[in-house]
Motif scaffolding. Structure first.
Motif, PDB file in Angstrom:
ATOM      1  N   ALA A 248      -9.251   2.215   8.837  1.00 27.15           N
ATOM      2  CA  ALA A 248      -9.317   1.451   7.588  1.00 27.15           C
ATOM      3  C   ALA A 248      -9.123   2.408   6.421  1.00 27.15           C
ATOM      4  N   TYR A 249      -8.389   1.986   5.426  1.00 30.76           N
ATOM      5  CA  TYR A 249      -8.313   2.739   4.172  1.00 30.76           C
ATOM      6  C   TYR A 249      -7.816   1.819   3.073  1.00 30.76           C
ATOM      7  N   ALA A 250      -7.884   2.329   1.852  1.00 31.14           N
ATOM      8  CA  ALA A 250      -7.369   1.574   0.710  1.00 31.14           C
ATOM      9  C   ALA A 250      -6.342   2.456   0.024  1.00 31.14           C
TER      10      ALA A 250
ATOM     11  N   TYR B 118      12.885  -6.992  13.547  1.00 33.07           N
ATOM     12  CA  TYR B 118      13.713  -7.799  12.650  1.00 33.07           C
ATOM     13  C   TYR B 118      13.446  -7.406  11.211  1.00 33.07           C
ATOM     14  N   ARG B 119      14.439  -6.835  10.553  1.00 37.55           N
ATOM     15  CA  ARG B 119      14.355  -6.525   9.129  1.00 37.55           C
ATOM     16  C   ARG B 119      15.430  -7.390   8.476  1.00 37.55           C
ATOM     17  N   GLU B 120      16.290  -6.783   7.614  1.00 36.26           N
ATOM     18  CA  GLU B 120      17.393  -7.601   7.123  1.00 36.26           C
ATOM     19  C   GLU B 120      18.393  -7.843   8.245  1.00 36.26           C
TER      20      GLU B 120
ATOM     21  N   ILE C 200       2.188  13.873   4.214  1.00 37.56           N
ATOM     22  CA  ILE C 200       2.125  12.759   5.170  1.00 37.56           C
ATOM     23  C   ILE C 200       2.991  11.601   4.697  1.00 37.56           C
ATOM     24  N   ASP C 201       3.445  10.814   5.648  1.00 31.05           N
ATOM     25  CA  ASP C 201       4.169   9.560   5.428  1.00 31.05           C
ATOM     26  C   ASP C 201       5.545   9.767   4.811  1.00 31.05           C
ATOM     27  N   TYR C 202       6.467  10.052   5.717  1.00 31.55           N
ATOM     28  CA  TYR C 202       7.847  10.284   5.317  1.00 31.55           C
ATOM     29  C   TYR C 202       8.584   8.953   5.272  1.00 31.55           C
TER      30      TYR C 202
ATOM     31  N   ASP D 162      -2.935   6.400  -0.714  1.00 34.89           N
ATOM     32  CA  ASP D 162      -3.092   6.289   0.740  1.00 34.89           C
ATOM     33  C   ASP D 162      -2.153   7.249   1.467  1.00 34.89           C
ATOM     34  N   ASN D 163      -1.222   7.832   0.738  1.00 39.56           N
ATOM     35  CA  ASN D 163      -0.308   8.795   1.343  1.00 39.56           C
ATOM     36  C   ASN D 163      -0.615  10.219   0.902  1.00 39.56           C
ATOM     37  N   MET D 164      -1.844  10.476   0.507  1.00 39.86           N
ATOM     38  CA  MET D 164      -2.267  11.835   0.148  1.00 39.86           C
ATOM     39  C   MET D 164      -3.452  12.217   1.030  1.00 39.86           C
TER      40      MET D 164
ATOM     41  N   LEU E   6      -5.934  -1.507   2.506  1.00 42.14           N
ATOM     42  CA  LEU E   6      -4.816  -1.352   3.440  1.00 42.14           C
ATOM     43  C   LEU E   6      -5.331  -1.112   4.861  1.00 42.14           C
ATOM     44  N   GLY E   7      -5.051   0.040   5.405  1.00 41.43           N
ATOM     45  CA  GLY E   7      -5.423   0.361   6.791  1.00 41.43           C
ATOM     46  C   GLY E   7      -4.172   0.543   7.630  1.00 41.43           C
ATOM     47  N   ASP E   8      -4.345   1.097   8.828  1.00 41.32           N
ATOM     48  CA  ASP E   8      -3.202   1.298   9.725  1.00 41.32           C
ATOM     49  C   ASP E   8      -2.631  -0.050  10.153  1.00 41.32           C
ATOM     50  N   GLY E   9      -1.552  -0.449   9.520  1.00 42.71           N
ATOM     51  CA  GLY E   9      -0.963  -1.746   9.864  1.00 42.71           C
ATOM     52  C   GLY E   9       0.012  -1.659  11.018  1.00 42.71           C
ATOM     53  N   ARG E  10       0.439  -0.446  11.298  1.00 46.87           N
ATOM     54  CA  ARG E  10       1.378  -0.309  12.417  1.00 46.87           C
ATOM     55  C   ARG E  10       1.202   1.029  13.116  1.00 46.87           C
ATOM     56  N   ALA E  11      -0.042   1.485  13.138  1.00 43.83           N
ATOM     57  CA  ALA E  11      -0.306   2.763  13.790  1.00 43.83           C
ATOM     58  C   ALA E  11      -1.622   2.682  14.541  1.00 43.83           C
TER      59      ALA E  11
ATOM     60  N   SER F 284      -2.741  -5.317   9.820  1.00 41.51           N
ATOM     61  CA  SER F 284      -1.297  -5.515   9.657  1.00 41.51           C
ATOM     62  C   SER F 284      -0.936  -6.460   8.517  1.00 41.51           C
ATOM     63  N   ARG F 285      -1.889  -7.223   8.033  1.00 39.25           N
ATOM     64  CA  ARG F 285      -1.598  -8.243   7.010  1.00 39.25           C
ATOM     65  C   ARG F 285      -0.371  -9.040   7.461  1.00 39.25           C
ATOM     66  N   GLY F 286       0.667  -9.163   6.646  1.00 35.00           N
ATOM     67  CA  GLY F 286       1.822  -9.968   7.060  1.00 35.00           C
ATOM     68  C   GLY F 286       2.823  -9.222   7.930  1.00 35.00           C
ATOM     69  N   GLY F 287       2.604  -7.944   8.166  1.00 34.35           N
ATOM     70  CA  GLY F 287       3.614  -7.127   8.837  1.00 34.35           C
ATOM     71  C   GLY F 287       3.636  -7.292  10.344  1.00 34.35           C
ATOM     72  N   ASP F 288       4.709  -6.807  10.971  1.00 34.39           N
ATOM     73  CA  ASP F 288       4.866  -6.973  12.416  1.00 34.39           C
ATOM     74  C   ASP F 288       4.325  -5.783  13.213  1.00 34.39           C
ATOM     75  N   GLY F 289       3.852  -4.761  12.493  1.00 24.91           N
ATOM     76  CA  GLY F 289       3.288  -3.608  13.193  1.00 24.91           C
ATOM     77  C   GLY F 289       4.321  -2.711  13.853  1.00 24.91           C
ATOM     78  N   ARG F 290       5.570  -2.986  13.582  1.00 26.12           N
ATOM     79  CA  ARG F 290       6.646  -2.280  14.289  1.00 26.12           C
ATOM     80  C   ARG F 290       7.388  -1.312  13.379  1.00 26.12           C
ATOM     81  N   ALA F 291       8.160  -0.462  14.007  1.00 25.04           N
ATOM     82  CA  ALA F 291       9.018   0.466  13.277  1.00 25.04           C
ATOM     83  C   ALA F 291      10.386   0.473  13.938  1.00 25.04           C
TER      84      ALA F 291
HETATM   85  P1  AMP Z   1       3.529   3.081   4.004  1.00 21.67           P
HETATM   86  O1  AMP Z   1       4.443   2.638   2.909  1.00 21.67           O
HETATM   87  O2  AMP Z   1       4.225   3.426   5.288  1.00 21.67           O
HETATM   88  O3  AMP Z   1       2.607   4.171   3.568  1.00 21.67           O
HETATM   89  O4  AMP Z   1       2.632   1.824   4.374  1.00 21.67           O
HETATM   90  C1  AMP Z   1       1.781   1.180   3.457  1.00 21.67           C
HETATM   91  C2  AMP Z   1       0.901   0.203   4.185  1.00 21.67           C
HETATM   92  O5  AMP Z   1       1.683  -0.842   4.779  1.00 21.67           O
HETATM   93  C3  AMP Z   1       0.097   0.826   5.323  1.00 21.67           C
HETATM   94  O6  AMP Z   1      -1.158   0.179   5.347  1.00 21.67           O
HETATM   95  C4  AMP Z   1       0.925   0.479   6.531  1.00 21.67           C
HETATM   96  O7  AMP Z   1       0.153   0.460   7.707  1.00 21.67           O
HETATM   97  C5  AMP Z   1       1.435  -0.903   6.178  1.00 21.67           C
HETATM   98  N1  AMP Z   1       2.697  -1.226   6.879  1.00 21.67           N
HETATM   99  C6  AMP Z   1       3.920  -0.672   6.689  1.00 21.67           C
HETATM  100  N2  AMP Z   1       4.837  -1.219   7.508  1.00 21.67           N
HETATM  101  C7  AMP Z   1       4.202  -2.157   8.245  1.00 21.67           C
HETATM  102  C8  AMP Z   1       4.581  -3.073   9.284  1.00 21.67           C
HETATM  103  N3  AMP Z   1       5.846  -3.138   9.722  1.00 21.67           N
HETATM  104  N4  AMP Z   1       3.631  -3.855   9.804  1.00 21.67           N
HETATM  105  C9  AMP Z   1       2.363  -3.805   9.378  1.00 21.67           C
HETATM  106  N5  AMP Z   1       1.923  -2.985   8.418  1.00 21.67           N
HETATM  107  C10 AMP Z   1       2.821  -2.156   7.854  1.00 21.67           C
END
Ligand code: AMP
Ligand code: MG
Length: 487
Positions: A78-80, A165-167, A262-264, A253-255, A90-95, A122-129
């Motif tokens: 968990a993080y903000a 699935y992105r664009e 971190i976070d390229y 959150d990226n410091m 925020l938090g680890d949404g895909r990690a 993950s909120r609305g995200g798919d957790g994927r890369a």
């Molecule tokens: P970032 O821009 O990579 O530092 O991510 C910012 C926030 O969005 C973090 O909490 C990530 O875990 C979350 N996030 C980024 N991409 C996704 C994704 N595809 N699914 C879920 N969460 C994501």
């Protein structure tokens, strides 16, 4: 080592000793048909891992989240964070953090799968890369490491066999990230926002134990912790500036608390020297432009100080005074590191009063002439001026005379000075068009040779070899380079 742990995992899980609000137990998602794309052999060896075993099915399954390394207790953290200035939970949404590997030389390093599926954050995200952005992180993080700059590392990239699935439809992938820890400024902001001082204190104690055990005996260890983070970040950002690295999303959150990069995401290296350089497509205001990075570092540290106030003093007024006092060290520290780095880039050993001016003058000429940042310092280093049109101008010649006079005043020999310059000015950086070319070959055509060659050239940036020459040229394109957030 147990028979099902031939890979060499020696995992421990100190993070789960923190209060439960800091994480959620999370299993990585299954990958239907994982394939190993790249493996970082030297890094694996330094972690005590057997690369032959990692390349077998069991190893790949572990890098793909299908099987847990022995001793792993997977969690998402968990993080903000302030994103472009706006506070969000925020938090680890895909990690997923698998655990902490204890290395043969006794270090404790986080092993994290990035892109391993949905988590409670993950909120609305798919957790994927997607494969492209994960390979991009692999290339650039390892290049930053080779440049001698603290950073999270990249152990491996696997494809999952599942589309994302992105664009458009892309190949799904997982990056295995290795870090001193994933504690962020945003982790402290999260604790502060929850408003339970005991949790905040537990986090600070954990950060001290893990990164700055030397402050444990200090009269005020939490203030000392903050001072340490200020010191590390001042040094880190000075190092970025010196090589022309633009992070692109310096959200809190990226410091890191450890002082690692971190976070390229949309990061890139500057070609022509211009403080206003920004590559990220989403950074329309230029908040995270090259020249703004040192100031943003300070802004982010102010957010950390705010989060830590209750630990500094029970009296809020007094706590604020302490925070202001300690934060005020940042600018001077940053400037000291930056100027010292610039002296080294110019082959100067001792300090002279006018050094800052000498540097600023050169940068101004470079900016006015549209000179390439890396190649100008390389030309000064090896005294080869083809491809540096600026060298023909009178302003530059005048500056060059001053610089030669300054070098002549020092007792060190010209050879010593040249050696210092070679060690301080990279022959190659990951040029944006070369990174794109490598990614295109890998992602579109499954051809990894271009990336391999690029990574070879980047592995020893201060070697100044003949093979590196072909990676020097900036892009001939007039279209401004754009990066996109790595989602
Ligand atoms: P970032 O821009 O990579 O530092 O991510 C910012 C926030 O969005 C973090 O909490 C990530 O875990 C979350 N996030 C980024 N991409 C996704 C994704 N595809 N699914 C879920 N969460 C994501
Ligand atoms: Mg992030």
């Amino acid at each position: 080592m147990s028979p099902n742990n031939t890979i060499g995992w020696r995992m421990d899980n100190s993070y789960v000793t923190l209060p439960e609000i800091f994480y959620a137990r999370t299993e990585p998602a299954r990958s239907p048909s994982p394939e190993l794309i790249v493996l970082n052999y030297p890094l694996a060896a330094s972690l005590g891992l057997d690369t032959d075993e990692l390349e077998r099915k069991e190893g790949i399954d572990e890098l793909a989240g299908n099987r847990l390394p022995e001793g792993a207790e997977p969690i998402s953290q968990a993080y903000a964070g302030h994103q472009f200035g706006h506070f969000t939970m925020l938090g680890d949404g895909r990690a997923v953090l698998l655990g902490e590997q204890i290395t043969p030389d006794g270090k404790r390093l986080d092993i994290q799968l990035k892109g391993s599926g949905r988590t409670p954050f993950s909120r609305g995200g798919d957790g994927r890369a997607a494969l492209g952005p994960m390979l991009r992180e692999f290339i650039i993080s390892e290049a930053i490491h080779a440049l001698g700059i603290p950073t999270t590392r990249s152990l491996a990239v696997v494809t999952t066999g599942e589309p994302v699935y992105r664009e458009e439809t892309l190949e799904g992938a997982i990056l295995t990230r290795v870090a001193a820890s994933h504690l962020r400024v945003g982790t402290f902001q999260y604790a502060a926002a929850r408003n339970v001082v005991e949790d905040l204190r537990a986090l600070a104690d954990y950060a001290i134990e893990r990164h700055y055990p030397e402050v444990k005996g200090a009269s005020h260890s939490y203030v000392a912790l903050f001072e340490k983070v200020v010191e590390r970040q001042a040094l880190l950002i000075a190092q970025w500036q010196l090589v022309g690295f633009i992070h692109g999303v310096m959200n809190t959150d990226n410091m890191t608390i450890s002082g690692e990069t971190i976070d390229y995401g949309p990061c890139a290296f500057m070609d022509m020297y211009d403080p206003a350089t920004v590559f990220s497509s989403i950074d329309r205001q230029g908040r995270y432009a090259y020249g703004n990075q040192p100031g943003i570092g300070e802004w982010n540290l102010a957010r950390l100080a705010e989060a830590m106030l209750p630990l500094f003093d029970a009296d809020n007024e007094r706590a604020i005074k302490i925070a202001e006092d300690k934060l005020s060290a940042y600018r001077e520290l940053y400037h000291k590191h930056w100027l010292q780095g610039m002296r080294h880039k110019l082959g100067l050993f001792a300090e002279e009063e006018q050094d800052g001016e000498l540097v600023e003058e050169l940068l101004t000429i470079m900016q006015n002439q549209g000179a390439d940042y890396t190649n100008t310092f390389r030309a000064l280093t090896v005294d080869e001026w083809s491809g540096v049109p600026m060298s023909e101008t009178n302003v530059f010649k005048k500056w060059f005379g001053k610089w030669e006079a300054r070098r002549a005043r020092q007792s060190e020999t010209k050879e010593e000075s040249a050696k210092l310059m070679r060690a301080s000015n990279p022959a190659v950086i990951p040029r944006n068009h070369r990174v794109e070319e490598a990614l295109e070959a890998a992602v579109d055509r499954g051809d990894f040779t271009v990336m391999d060659q690029l990574m070879n050239a980047l592995a020893e940036p201060y070697a100044h070899t003949k093979e590196q020459l072909e990676y020097m040229a900036p892009s001939s394109s007039n279209v401004p380079y754009r990066t996109y957030c790595g989602t």
